[in-house]
Design an enzyme around this catalytic site. Sequence first.
Site, mmCIF file in Angstrom:
data_model
loop_
_atom_site.group_PDB
_atom_site.id
_atom_site.type_symbol
_atom_site.label_atom_id
_atom_site.label_comp_id
_atom_site.label_asym_id
_atom_site.label_seq_id
_atom_site.Cartn_x
_atom_site.Cartn_y
_atom_site.Cartn_z
ATOM 1 N N TRP A 16 -12.085 3.077 -3.732
ATOM 2 C CA TRP A 16 -11.649 3.244 -2.334
ATOM 3 C C TRP A 16 -11.543 4.718 -1.970
ATOM 4 O O TRP A 16 -12.008 5.166 -0.921
ATOM 5 C CB TRP A 16 -10.316 2.517 -2.146
ATOM 6 C CG TRP A 16 -9.442 3.014 -1.018
ATOM 7 C CD1 TRP A 16 -8.293 3.723 -1.120
ATOM 8 C CD2 TRP A 16 -9.655 2.807 0.389
ATOM 9 N NE1 TRP A 16 -7.760 3.975 0.112
ATOM 10 C CE2 TRP A 16 -8.581 3.427 1.073
ATOM 11 C CE3 TRP A 16 -10.641 2.170 1.135
ATOM 12 C CZ2 TRP A 16 -8.467 3.425 2.459
ATOM 13 C CZ3 TRP A 16 -10.528 2.172 2.532
ATOM 14 C CH2 TRP A 16 -9.456 2.792 3.178
ATOM 15 N N ASP A 19 0.846 -1.200 0.000
ATOM 16 C CA ASP A 19 0.000 0.000 0.000
ATOM 17 C C ASP A 19 0.890 1.262 0.000
ATOM 18 O O ASP A 19 1.850 1.326 -0.766
ATOM 19 C CB ASP A 19 -0.957 -0.045 1.212
ATOM 20 C CG ASP A 19 -2.049 1.007 1.134
ATOM 21 O OD1 ASP A 19 -3.036 0.793 0.387
ATOM 22 O OD2 ASP A 19 -1.906 2.062 1.795
ATOM 23 N N TRP A 20 0.608 2.249 0.868
ATOM 24 C CA TRP A 20 1.423 3.476 0.882
ATOM 25 C C TRP A 20 2.885 3.192 1.249
ATOM 26 O O TRP A 20 3.779 3.965 0.904
ATOM 27 C CB TRP A 20 0.837 4.498 1.867
ATOM 28 C CG TRP A 20 -0.040 5.495 1.180
ATOM 29 C CD1 TRP A 20 -1.406 5.465 1.099
ATOM 30 C CD2 TRP A 20 0.389 6.660 0.451
ATOM 31 N NE1 TRP A 20 -1.853 6.544 0.364
ATOM 32 C CE2 TRP A 20 -0.773 7.296 -0.044
ATOM 33 C CE3 TRP A 20 1.631 7.227 0.162
ATOM 34 C CZ2 TRP A 20 -0.725 8.470 -0.791
ATOM 35 C CZ3 TRP A 20 1.673 8.405 -0.594
ATOM 36 C CH2 TRP A 20 0.503 9.004 -1.066
ATOM 37 N N ASP A 59 -7.720 -8.759 -3.050
ATOM 38 C CA ASP A 59 -7.679 -7.304 -2.908
ATOM 39 C C ASP A 59 -8.403 -6.617 -4.064
ATOM 40 O O ASP A 59 -7.971 -6.719 -5.210
ATOM 41 C CB ASP A 59 -6.207 -6.856 -2.866
ATOM 42 C CG ASP A 59 -6.056 -5.356 -2.650
ATOM 43 O OD1 ASP A 59 -7.082 -4.670 -2.449
ATOM 44 O OD2 ASP A 59 -4.905 -4.884 -2.671
ATOM 45 N N HIS A 69 -6.096 -7.270 0.670
ATOM 46 C CA HIS A 69 -5.207 -6.131 0.535
ATOM 47 C C HIS A 69 -4.089 -6.168 1.576
ATOM 48 O O HIS A 69 -2.934 -5.894 1.266
ATOM 49 C CB HIS A 69 -6.034 -4.849 0.673
ATOM 50 C CG HIS A 69 -5.231 -3.594 0.560
ATOM 51 N ND1 HIS A 69 -4.620 -3.207 -0.609
ATOM 52 C CD2 HIS A 69 -4.934 -2.633 1.475
ATOM 53 C CE1 HIS A 69 -3.981 -2.054 -0.412
ATOM 54 N NE2 HIS A 69 -4.158 -1.693 0.838
#
Length: 463
Positions: free
Chosen positions: A327, A286-287, A413, A442
């Site tokens: 999202w 993710d980030w 995900d 995810h």
Amino acid sequence: MSDEIFMQQALAQARQAAAAGEVPVGAVVVRRGEVIATGRNAPVDGHDPTAHAEIVALRAAAQALGNYRLDDCELFVTLEPCAMCSGAMLHARLRRVVFGAADPKTGAAGSVLNLFEQPQLNHQTALQGGVLARECGDLLQAFFRQRRADKREEARLAHPLREDALRTPDAAFDRLPGYPWQPRYVSELPALGGLRMHYLYEGEAGEGGLTWLCLHGNPAWSYLYRKMIPVLLEAGHRVVAPDLIGFGKSDKPKKDSFHSFSTHRQILLELVESLDLQNVVLVVQDWGGLLGLTLPMAAPRRYQGLLVMNTTLGTGDAPLPAGFLAWREMCAKNPEFDVARLFARGNPQMSAAECAAYSAPFPDKGHRAALRAFPPMVPDSPDADGAAISRQARGFWQNDWTGRSLMVVGAQDPVLGPPVMRGLQALIRGCGEPVVLAQAGHFVQEHGEPVARQALAFFSPAA
Ligand SMILES: [Zn+2]
């Protein structure tokens, strides 16, 4: 000569004062060549401004003799007496006073004033200074030097909270399942501007050991890596897992506008440098990937591996995945979305307490600035903050990366699933077929134990 012997005994008292955390001054009262009383400085411990070494020793001597007059006594003290103590000595009619180091700030035996030379006050007390002066002075200086160092260390550990930031109370993190590690904090990095960043720093990277730099994304924190960390530590490696500012145990700026791609990237760059991380396997999702994948090109010699899970590069020159846009829209419409429920939905194997641990950093709306700021921060145009650096990173992974790469993909995900990851795989030089975890969503790290074992086998086959 005998003066020095008695001064040594006064010094012993001074050392005891230092050991008790008091300014090291000691005194003894001597009568006919014999020590009849001792005293050490103790105003802090006794909440007593008069508890100077000399007063303590005078009281004890008068008690021992049953007389407030000490006509045939001598007092030895390591530091020049102050006005209060000098006055008391004159009242006691001591025969002689001997001191060690001069006290230029408050000394009343010659330095600031000299009560012993006032004919109206003093008729019989003789005075001598400078006995073992150096030893007495050194003891004081060492004490104050240590105390200054302690205060600096205290300030460093205290990390005062900035007025424009919030700090989740420690109690929110009590007894979280599967997260026993000691918190570490840093606030001195220039990019932090005094904000307190939390990170885990566990294990020793010995000969041939690796440092696994584990970066979380939104809305997670280092708790995300709790299933991988024990496996990596057991193999004799080091794990470093920071909480991004705004997440986990790190400080949370009140304003959404604090958050930017560049700021978070800079903080991570500075953290890696300040910890001087070597032999790093970068672990991202993710980030953690949006930011983390832009780090190695800034210091390629530090990195030798990449473990990449569901994430992407925000280059701004390709449309963002539909799942991500959905999202982002959900976050915009429901800024107060339930973090624990988000984890529960995609991870039926997690306990309620584990899901709740992801909500722990965000006790109210005020703490949620990062949750609001991050989804719109993903670079979505060529000029967006972070887009250019992400394109540069793309070039690095395609052309310059010489380390090994392992891709693990959570198949369930909807945001950054297999199709997105296929695209990323094609951009990473030497990245083999992804390992696809059919049950994982995810937050791939929630299946972290097998992921960590697979990664160990891949990056450190000897272990
Ligand atoms: Zn005094």
